[in-house]
Design a protein around this motif. Structure first.
Motif, PDB file in Angstrom:
ATOM      1  N   PRO A  11       0.652  -1.110   0.083  1.00  0.00           N
ATOM      2  CA  PRO A  11       0.196  -0.023  -0.376  1.00  0.00           C
ATOM      3  C   PRO A  11       0.662   1.036  -0.062  1.00  0.00           C
ATOM      4  O   PRO A  11       0.402   2.048  -0.469  1.00  0.00           O
ATOM      5  CB  PRO A  11      -0.668  -0.178   1.336  1.00  0.00           C
ATOM      6  N   LEU A  12       1.610   1.292   0.806  1.00  0.00           N
ATOM      7  CA  LEU A  12       3.130   2.847   0.902  1.00  0.00           C
ATOM      8  C   LEU A  12       3.735   2.949  -0.470  1.00  0.00           C
ATOM      9  O   LEU A  12       3.686   4.061  -0.766  1.00  0.00           O
ATOM     10  CB  LEU A  12       3.959   1.873   1.945  1.00  0.00           C
ATOM     11  N   LEU A  13       3.144   1.554  -1.433  1.00  0.00           N
ATOM     12  CA  LEU A  13       4.132   1.381  -2.266  1.00  0.00           C
ATOM     13  C   LEU A  13       3.427   2.199  -3.552  1.00  0.00           C
ATOM     14  O   LEU A  13       4.188   3.721  -4.352  1.00  0.00           O
ATOM     15  CB  LEU A  13       5.483  -0.168  -3.225  1.00  0.00           C
ATOM     16  N   THR A  14       1.939   1.403  -2.930  1.00  0.00           N
ATOM     17  CA  THR A  14       1.203   2.591  -4.273  1.00  0.00           C
ATOM     18  C   THR A  14       1.186   4.622  -4.533  1.00  0.00           C
ATOM     19  O   THR A  14       1.277   5.105  -4.854  1.00  0.00           O
ATOM     20  CB  THR A  14      -0.129   1.674  -4.319  1.00  0.00           C
ATOM     21  N   THR A  15       1.132   4.514  -2.900  1.00  0.00           N
ATOM     22  CA  THR A  15       0.594   5.744  -2.517  1.00  0.00           C
ATOM     23  C   THR A  15       1.962   7.158  -2.662  1.00  0.00           C
ATOM     24  O   THR A  15       2.460   7.651  -2.875  1.00  0.00           O
ATOM     25  CB  THR A  15       0.179   5.908  -0.801  1.00  0.00           C
ATOM     26  N   LEU A  16       2.844   5.870  -2.911  1.00  0.00           N
ATOM     27  CA  LEU A  16       4.716   7.295  -3.044  1.00  0.00           C
ATOM     28  C   LEU A  16       5.306   6.989  -4.053  1.00  0.00           C
ATOM     29  O   LEU A  16       6.589   7.785  -4.308  1.00  0.00           O
ATOM     30  CB  LEU A  16       5.770   6.551  -1.329  1.00  0.00           C
ATOM     31  N   ILE A  17       4.531   6.125  -4.752  1.00  0.00           N
ATOM     32  CA  ILE A  17       5.987   5.189  -5.607  1.00  0.00           C
ATOM     33  C   ILE A  17       4.677   5.528  -7.036  1.00  0.00           C
ATOM     34  O   ILE A  17       5.034   6.620  -8.094  1.00  0.00           O
ATOM     35  CB  ILE A  17       6.521   4.131  -6.387  1.00  0.00           C
ATOM     36  N   PHE A  18       3.920   4.198  -7.149  1.00  0.00           N
ATOM     37  CA  PHE A  18       3.196   4.213  -8.177  1.00  0.00           C
ATOM     38  C   PHE A  18       1.359   5.305  -8.689  1.00  0.00           C
ATOM     39  O   PHE A  18       1.723   5.460  -9.677  1.00  0.00           O
ATOM     40  CB  PHE A  18       2.350   2.976  -8.514  1.00  0.00           C
ATOM     41  N   VAL A  19       1.452   6.252  -7.820  1.00  0.00           N
ATOM     42  CA  VAL A  19       0.398   7.500  -7.765  1.00  0.00           C
ATOM     43  C   VAL A  19       1.608   8.527  -8.367  1.00  0.00           C
ATOM     44  O   VAL A  19       0.501   9.174  -9.354  1.00  0.00           O
ATOM     45  CB  VAL A  19      -0.063   8.126  -6.365  1.00  0.00           C
ATOM     46  N   PRO A  20       2.449   9.271  -7.718  1.00  0.00           N
ATOM     47  CA  PRO A  20       3.531  10.021  -8.356  1.00  0.00           C
ATOM     48  C   PRO A  20       3.574   9.395  -9.791  1.00  0.00           C
ATOM     49  O   PRO A  20       4.163  10.950 -10.489  1.00  0.00           O
ATOM     50  CB  PRO A  20       4.135  10.512  -7.700  1.00  0.00           C
ATOM     51  N   TYR A  21       4.033   8.495  -9.867  1.00  0.00           N
ATOM     52  CA  TYR A  21       4.947   8.033 -10.869  1.00  0.00           C
ATOM     53  C   TYR A  21       5.031   7.333 -12.024  1.00  0.00           C
ATOM     54  O   TYR A  21       5.079   7.082 -12.858  1.00  0.00           O
ATOM     55  CB  TYR A  21       6.841   7.419 -10.507  1.00  0.00           C
ATOM     56  N   GLY A  22       3.626   6.535 -11.452  1.00  0.00           N
ATOM     57  CA  GLY A  22       2.952   5.734 -12.222  1.00  0.00           C
ATOM     58  C   GLY A  22       3.677   4.173 -12.530  1.00  0.00           C
ATOM     59  O   GLY A  22       4.751   4.311 -11.769  1.00  0.00           O
ATOM     60  N   GLN A  23       2.883   3.699 -13.627  1.00  0.00           N
ATOM     61  CA  GLN A  23       3.733   2.411 -13.611  1.00  0.00           C
ATOM     62  C   GLN A  23       5.389   2.246 -14.211  1.00  0.00           C
ATOM     63  O   GLN A  23       6.180   1.108 -13.402  1.00  0.00           O
ATOM     64  CB  GLN A  23       3.485   1.677 -15.386  1.00  0.00           C
ATOM     65  N   PHE A  24       6.493   2.362 -14.508  1.00  0.00           N
ATOM     66  CA  PHE A  24       7.654   3.222 -14.505  1.00  0.00           C
ATOM     67  C   PHE A  24       7.924   3.079 -13.665  1.00  0.00           C
ATOM     68  O   PHE A  24       9.619   3.241 -13.023  1.00  0.00           O
ATOM     69  CB  PHE A  24       7.835   4.252 -15.405  1.00  0.00           C
ATOM     70  N   GLY A  25       7.298   3.702 -12.328  1.00  0.00           N
ATOM     71  CA  GLY A  25       8.324   3.624 -10.807  1.00  0.00           C
ATOM     72  C   GLY A  25       8.739   2.552 -10.255  1.00  0.00           C
ATOM     73  O   GLY A  25       9.675   2.336  -9.700  1.00  0.00           O
ATOM     74  N   ALA A  26       8.635   1.253 -11.372  1.00  0.00           N
ATOM     75  CA  ALA A  26       9.371   0.326 -10.754  1.00  0.00           C
ATOM     76  C   ALA A  26      10.625  -0.484 -11.287  1.00  0.00           C
ATOM     77  O   ALA A  26      11.351  -1.006 -10.561  1.00  0.00           O
ATOM     78  CB  ALA A  26       8.350  -1.229 -11.587  1.00  0.00           C
ATOM     79  N   ILE A  27      11.120   0.503 -11.666  1.00  0.00           N
ATOM     80  CA  ILE A  27      11.967   0.517 -12.470  1.00  0.00           C
ATOM     81  C   ILE A  27      13.123   0.833 -11.046  1.00  0.00           C
ATOM     82  O   ILE A  27      14.560   0.552 -11.413  1.00  0.00           O
ATOM     83  CB  ILE A  27      12.424   1.710 -13.678  1.00  0.00           C
ATOM     84  N   GLY A  28      12.661   1.331 -10.148  1.00  0.00           N
ATOM     85  CA  GLY A  28      13.770   1.888  -8.973  1.00  0.00           C
ATOM     86  C   GLY A  28      13.939   0.753  -8.135  1.00  0.00           C
ATOM     87  O   GLY A  28      15.051   0.573  -7.442  1.00  0.00           O
ATOM     88  N   PHE A  29      12.879  -0.047  -8.534  1.00  0.00           N
ATOM     89  CA  PHE A  29      13.545  -2.262  -7.782  1.00  0.00           C
ATOM     90  C   PHE A  29      14.619  -2.403  -8.516  1.00  0.00           C
ATOM     91  O   PHE A  29      14.908  -3.452  -7.598  1.00  0.00           O
ATOM     92  CB  PHE A  29      12.003  -2.596  -7.289  1.00  0.00           C
ATOM     93  N   THR A  30      14.646  -2.235  -9.363  1.00  0.00           N
ATOM     94  CA  THR A  30      15.856  -3.217  -9.686  1.00  0.00           C
ATOM     95  C   THR A  30      17.200  -2.798  -9.359  1.00  0.00           C
ATOM     96  O   THR A  30      18.099  -4.330  -9.338  1.00  0.00           O
ATOM     97  CB  THR A  30      16.205  -2.199 -11.326  1.00  0.00           C
ATOM     98  N   GLY A  31      16.878  -1.641  -8.461  1.00  0.00           N
ATOM     99  CA  GLY A  31      18.635  -1.752  -7.603  1.00  0.00           C
ATOM    100  C   GLY A  31      18.236  -2.227  -6.722  1.00  0.00           C
ATOM    101  O   GLY A  31      19.279  -2.868  -6.501  1.00  0.00           O
ATOM    102  N   VAL A  32      16.757  -2.112  -6.071  1.00  0.00           N
ATOM    103  CA  VAL A  32      16.611  -3.531  -5.338  1.00  0.00           C
ATOM    104  C   VAL A  32      17.242  -4.584  -4.875  1.00  0.00           C
ATOM    105  O   VAL A  32      17.410  -5.430  -4.224  1.00  0.00           O
ATOM    106  CB  VAL A  32      15.469  -3.705  -4.166  1.00  0.00           C
ATOM    107  N   ALA A  33      17.120  -5.508  -6.134  1.00  0.00           N
ATOM    108  CA  ALA A  33      17.474  -7.033  -6.686  1.00  0.00           C
ATOM    109  C   ALA A  33      18.679  -6.726  -6.814  1.00  0.00           C
ATOM    110  O   ALA A  33      19.395  -7.785  -6.394  1.00  0.00           O
ATOM    111  CB  ALA A  33      16.960  -6.771  -8.038  1.00  0.00           C
ATOM    112  N   ALA A  34      19.492  -6.211  -7.331  1.00  0.00           N
ATOM    113  CA  ALA A  34      20.844  -6.006  -7.204  1.00  0.00           C
ATOM    114  C   ALA A  34      21.345  -5.752  -6.237  1.00  0.00           C
ATOM    115  O   ALA A  34      22.340  -6.496  -5.853  1.00  0.00           O
ATOM    116  CB  ALA A  34      21.298  -4.414  -8.080  1.00  0.00           C
ATOM    117  N   LEU A  35      21.256  -5.493  -5.093  1.00  0.00           N
ATOM    118  CA  LEU A  35      21.319  -5.700  -3.768  1.00  0.00           C
ATOM    119  C   LEU A  35      21.097  -6.816  -3.070  1.00  0.00           C
ATOM    120  O   LEU A  35      21.877  -7.270  -3.057  1.00  0.00           O
ATOM    121  CB  LEU A  35      20.866  -4.223  -2.910  1.00  0.00           C
ATOM    122  N   GLY A  36      20.037  -7.218  -3.703  1.00  0.00           N
ATOM    123  CA  GLY A  36      19.867  -8.705  -2.998  1.00  0.00           C
ATOM    124  C   GLY A  36      20.550  -9.713  -3.778  1.00  0.00           C
ATOM    125  O   GLY A  36      21.160 -10.467  -2.796  1.00  0.00           O
TER     126      GLY A  36
END
Length: 420
Positions: free
Chosen positions: A168-193
């Motif tokens: 729910p926080l991702l929806t509010t903080l990322i996808f509402v303001p940035y739309g679907q392309f906001g998912a690109i930021g999670f590639t960095g999370v995956a790289a750290l993982g």
């Protein structure tokens, strides 16, 4: 960053004349695998978090949303037991970073997806990453648990539930303001993982050399036929309980924000915060569930997690906005407290098959949740969201099936191959 090696742990244990794998809890490894679990499930939670955006931008109906949820959950669920079976026969630490690489690919494709079909392909990759991670991650947790299995499994699972609660926080903080392309930021999370998984895989490889898995497999294979049939029945009951919990959690996580929007006229961001209360409280419940089960019994905790939620779940569809938030938080804490406990219970039912059993239970949780999302989405399109939420409120009543499970004392006898 490094973890205690298996050989160093064995040396220290030898000086104290205790078996290292049996007694020593390696919290550094548990915290690291829990962190990766948080990464994995937070990226998986991107999928439901983006539902309101996809519904609007791609003009999707609830059934189509249900198919997206079904695709990721079914992909994760159907692969987990097979990966777990493979890793039990041939442990492969490299599967840990490989799984996170699948998730990296899924996040990249999701950010760039221009059609409904492309979204489905992206979530398949995320599902494959989750399916690869969970059985191996659960085995790492088991190897690092020592004699505190409930606590260790809770530490591992709380990372995942915390990641799921972020949707729910991702929806509010990322996808509402940035739309679907906001998912690109999670590639960095995956790289750290991937980097953290490489470190864990190194420890895992060393620990396997000191773990007599073959002996555990032999213990499981010596169980007498009549005992196997009773264990199989207990496993069926446990799966039914996972089914009930998964459908209820799926109803809240996937659709309750839409119910709040329709019933109280909330905006997407505000509605998602109420779902966050449910999921975040569930993460806390997961952490406390393991230690409580170690103290008061696994079957008792599984029963209380369902029975305690019954009256509150029945009240939820009729509560005002204030009480909706309060009830969601309490229900989330109670009903999810048995998540890690059911995994440990299943591992004790079938000793020596840690990866397979963990993959089966957590895979079914994903898969049944996905089936639930698909069926519920179809029902919502047919009869409306409020009636469906009212029907779902009766699901925790099926927790009474817990009494068909063997007691903890009987479970310990079965685990040791004793006659019932």
């Amino acid at each position: 960053m490094s973890f205690p090696t298996a050989s160093s742990s064995a040396t220290k244990a030898k000086k104290r004349n205790i078996p290292p794998a049996a007694n020593q809890t390696i919290f550094g490894v548990l915290l690291a695998i829990s962190l990766v679990h948080l990464f994995n499930d937070s990226m998986q939670s991107v999928i439901p978090a983006i539902f309101p955006i996809l519904k609007e931008t791609m003009n999707l109906n609830y059934t189509q949303i249900g198919w997206i949820a079904f695709t990721i959950n079914f992909t994760a669920s159907i692969m987990q037991p097979f990966i777990g079976l493979f890793s039990d026969k041939r442990p492969t630490p490299a599967l840990l970073p490989i799984g996170m690489a699948f998730t990296f690919t899924g996040m990249l494709l999701l950010a760039l997806a221009g059609s409904y079909t492309a979204v489905l392909i992206a979530v398949v990759f995320v599902g494959l990453g989750s399916a690869t991670f969970h059985p191996e991650g659960s085995k790492v947790s088991h190897l690092a648990s020592g004699d505190r299995r409930g606590l260790a499994q809770s530490i591992f699972q709380v990372g995942g539930n915390a990641g799921q609660s972020l949707a729910p926080l991702l929806t509010t903080l990322i996808f509402v303001p940035y739309g679907q392309f906001g998912a690109i930021g999670f590639t960095g999370v995956a790289a750290l993982g991937i980097l953290v998984q490489l470190l864990i895989a190194r420890w895992y490889g060393g620990a396997l050399k000191n773990e007599n898995l073959h002996k555990k497999r032999q213990t499981a294979e010596k169980i007498r036929p009549e005992l196997r049939s009773r264990i199989a029945f207990a496993m069926v009951i446990l799966i039914l309980l996972v089914f009930v919990r998964s459908w209820y959690v799926s109803s809240i996580g996937s659709y309750y924000s839409f119910n709040l929007i329709e019933q109280f006229g909330l905006g997407v961001g505000d509605a998602q915060l109420y779902v966050f209360l449910f999921l975040a409280a569930g993460a806390v419940g997961t952490f406390f569930g393991g230690p409580l089960a170690d103290r008061f019994g696994k079957r008792n905790l599984i029963f209380l997690s369902m029975a305690g939620a019954v009256p509150l779940a029945l009240l939820l569809p009729y509560a005002n906005l204030l009480w909706t938030g309060i009830l969601l938080a309490i229900i989330g804490f109670i009903i999810t407290s048995s998540f890690s406990v059911t995994v440990v219970y299943a591992q004790m039912l079938v000793p020596g098959r840690i990866g397979t059993v963990s993959g089966l239970i957590t895979g079914l949780a994903f898969g049944l949740g996905g089936v639930g999302a698909l069926v519920l989405g179809s029902w919502i399109d047919s009869i409306g969201i409020s009636p469906v939420m009212q029907l779902c409120s009766f699901l925790p009543l099926l927790g009474a099936l817990t009494f068909l499970l063997p007691s903890d004392r009987k479970l310990n006898e079965w685990t040791n191959g004793a006659s019932a």
